[in-house]
Design an enzyme around this catalytic site. Structure first.
Site, PDB file in Angstrom:
ATOM      1  N   GLY A  79      45.068  -7.790 -65.601  1.00 50.02           N
ATOM      2  CA  GLY A  79      45.058  -6.385 -65.217  1.00 50.02           C
ATOM      3  C   GLY A  79      46.318  -5.625 -65.578  1.00 50.02           C
ATOM      4  N   GLN A  80      46.336  -4.368 -65.113  1.00 49.12           N
ATOM      5  CA  GLN A  80      47.405  -3.426 -65.410  1.00 49.12           C
ATOM      6  C   GLN A  80      48.355  -3.306 -64.221  1.00 49.12           C
ATOM      7  OE1 GLN A  80      47.974  -1.477 -68.173  1.00 49.12           O
ATOM      8  NE2 GLN A  80      46.171  -1.909 -69.429  1.00 49.12           N
ATOM      9  N   TYR A  83      50.613  -1.369 -57.226  1.00 50.32           N
ATOM     10  CA  TYR A  83      51.716  -1.258 -56.268  1.00 50.32           C
ATOM     11  C   TYR A  83      51.440  -2.161 -55.076  1.00 50.32           C
ATOM     12  CZ  TYR A  83      54.574   0.675 -52.489  1.00 50.32           C
ATOM     13  OH  TYR A  83      55.433   0.815 -51.434  1.00 50.32           O
ATOM     14  N   HIS A  84      52.500  -2.802 -54.571  1.00 49.72           N
ATOM     15  CA  HIS A  84      52.437  -3.539 -53.312  1.00 49.72           C
ATOM     16  C   HIS A  84      53.490  -2.969 -52.373  1.00 49.72           C
ATOM     17  CE1 HIS A  84      49.692  -6.486 -54.899  1.00 49.72           C
ATOM     18  NE2 HIS A  84      50.543  -6.872 -55.836  1.00 49.72           N
ATOM     19  N   GLY A 187      45.272 -12.735 -56.562  1.00 47.31           N
ATOM     20  CA  GLY A 187      44.127 -12.450 -55.710  1.00 47.31           C
ATOM     21  C   GLY A 187      43.802 -10.985 -55.541  1.00 47.31           C
ATOM     22  N   VAL A 188      43.758 -10.513 -54.273  1.00 43.55           N
ATOM     23  CA  VAL A 188      43.254  -9.182 -53.962  1.00 43.55           C
ATOM     24  C   VAL A 188      44.170  -8.524 -52.937  1.00 43.55           C
ATOM     25  CG1 VAL A 188      41.730 -10.017 -52.110  1.00 43.55           C
ATOM     26  CG2 VAL A 188      41.178  -7.880 -53.301  1.00 43.55           C
ATOM     27  N   CYS A 205      46.144   0.724 -61.900  1.00 44.09           N
ATOM     28  CA  CYS A 205      45.255  -0.169 -62.665  1.00 44.09           C
ATOM     29  C   CYS A 205      44.989   0.356 -64.069  1.00 44.09           C
ATOM     30  CB  CYS A 205      43.946  -0.410 -61.915  1.00 44.09           C
ATOM     31  SG  CYS A 205      44.200  -1.087 -60.259  1.00 44.09           S
TER      32      CYS A 205
END
Length: 241
Positions: A79-80, A83-84, A187-188, A205
């Site tokens: 993926g691209q 943010y976390h 993961g997610v 994303c």
């Protein structure tokens, strides 16, 4: 499948880790995955991270609009950029897909299904969008059960995938995985109650203008602990063979 292997396939040990350092967590996942053998139990790590952006393997620098003082970390998930940050529930399933008996496409479907069931617990309807992994909600009515025109549908074999259409939608959960020797990590991430301003500094994303939401902005009052427990239970159920 032998009896011991069948028993292991039914077991997904849940570890609620709280706030963890992102890079140290990735290193720990890699060490866990590289050190696995046929007798290693699958685990599900759930945590949250300090603010940072992560660039996946397909990440392009032009999707980082203005990161400012937030660190940017290159990582080996798919993926691209995303943010976390605090208030986000990040779940890392560490699974042996070969032992579980399903492939990557179904694995992604099962993760998304767990998020949809988690949102359902809070009275929200989650949706899939053709060509854009993750889970989305209607901005005008997050509780609506009406199907999306953008939902994944059967296509004529060989026909190109349509360009994702995010009209009227906000993204509430992002997916980025890594599979090494049929074993998963990364993961997610489900947005529970966050400061969403950092998403304005990127094309989430890789999609310019994609709006990002969390549970709190669509009217759900919950805690990180509750959202983590619900998502953890759903992943344990949906990822079982």
């Amino acid at each position: 499948m032998s009896a011991p292997a069948a028993e292991l396939a039914q077991t997904l040990d849940l570890r609620l880790l709280g706030r963890t350092d992102y890079e140290a967590t990735v290193q720990a996942m890699q060490a866990f995955t590289s050190g696995r053998d046929a007798g290693t139990r699958d685990e599900l790590w759930i945590c949250e991270h300090a603010p940072h952006f992560t660039q996946g393997l397909a990440g392009k620098s032009d999707h980082l609009l203005n990161p400012g003082d937030i660190p940017v970390v290159a990582t080996n998930r798919g993926g691209q950029v995303t943010y976390h940050g605090p208030g986000q529930v990040v779940a890392y399933p560490l699974l042996d897909l070969q032992r579980l008996g399903y492939f990557v496409k179904e694995y992604v479907f099962r993760i998304e299904d767990a998020v949809i069931r988690t949102l359902e617990h809070f009275g929200i309807t989650g949706h899939r969008v053709e060509g854009a992994p993750g889970i989305y909600v209607r901005l005008d009515d997050p509780r609506s059960h009406a199907m999306l025109a953008q939902r994944p549908q059967l296509r004529v074999p060989g026909s190109p995938a349509p360009q994702p259409d995010f009209s009227g939608l906000g993204k509430i959960a992002a997916l980025g995985i890594k599979v090494s020797r049929h074993c998963t990590y990364h993961g997610v991430a489900l947005n529970a109650a966050m400061d969403l301003e950092p998403y304005e500094r990127i094309n989430p994303c890789g999609y310019a203008g994609l709006q990002t939401v969390d549970l709190s902005t669509i009217g759900v009052q919950t805690t990180w602990d509750e959202a983590a427990r619900v998502l953890g239970r759903q992943l344990q159920r949906r990822l079982a063979p």
